[in-house]
Design an enzyme around this catalytic site. Structure first.
Site: not given
Length: 215
Positions: A91, A186, A188
């Site tokens: 990001c 994202h 994660e």
């Protein structure tokens, strides 16, 4: 065990640290330029907007930014680039990579309502260019998450844009020859497949940890 530096503020990067540790890595979060030989790779995490001065613009849509944080992260990035070590930008981290190499930023995307965080991540389909690391991991079309209102604009000369949303927003980039990749989404937060419509972010994070060919 791979040793990863997360270039962020202590206490604000638990989600990145947790998923990397689940994948078998050792993580340290710091904003100080480290002894580079102590680390295998760098992760640039997400966060707020970026100081427009860094890409030669006045503020025309940036909201909350921290000029000191920006410059500390860029200093850490410079150290890893100089040693040609792998870097993954997520990001805001992807945007910093583009700025570092000479590109700039859309300070407020025309389609920001489709991408910015609204009571949670938004989800949309993207496409990756053939021959790229994202295409090899996920195929041509796949769904990712979004939580941003800014995006990369003018491309740095040494980078390629490799993933797009259908509204033209760039979702992924890579360096022409260094092991550097950035994604606007994202991974994660997609590592446990809670969102069945989205890709498994662990595939990208595992490629990063094990130095799969990024470019």
């Amino acid at each position: 065990m791979k040793k990863i530096l997360v270039a962020g503020e202590t206490g604000k990067t638990f989600n990145y640290e947790n998923v990397l540790r689940r994948l078998g890595a050792s993580c340290t979060t710091s904003l100080h330029v480290p002894e580079i030989s102590s680390y295998d790779a760098l992760l640039l995490p997400g966060g707020g907007d970026i100081d427009p001065v860094l890409f030669g613009q006045l503020n025309c849509g940036s909201r909350f930014f921290d000029p000191v944080l920006d410059r500390l992260q860029l200093s850490v990035l410079k150290a890893f680039v100089s040693e040609k070590k792998p870097v993954l930008g997520i990001c805001r981290g992807m945007q910093l990579i583009n700025i570092f190499f000479g590109g700039d930023i859309h300070q407020d995307l025309p389609s920001a309502d489709r991408h910015q965080y609204t009571n949670g991540d938004q989800y949309h389909e993207t496409f990756a260019l053939p021959g790229t690391v994202l295409y090899r991991l996920y195929g041509e079309r796949f769904v990712v998450n979004s939580a941003h209102h800014q995006g990369v604009d003018l491309k740095a000369p040494s980078l390629s844009y490799i993933q797009y949303c259908d509204d033209g927003v760039v979702e992924g980039l890579c360096h022409h020859y260094l092991p550097i990749v950035g994604v606007q989404w994202h991974p994660e937060r997609l590592s446990d497949k809670e969102k069945s419509e989205a890709v498994n972010g662990s595939l990208l994070l595992d490629a990063f940890l094990h130095h799969y060919k990024f470019v």
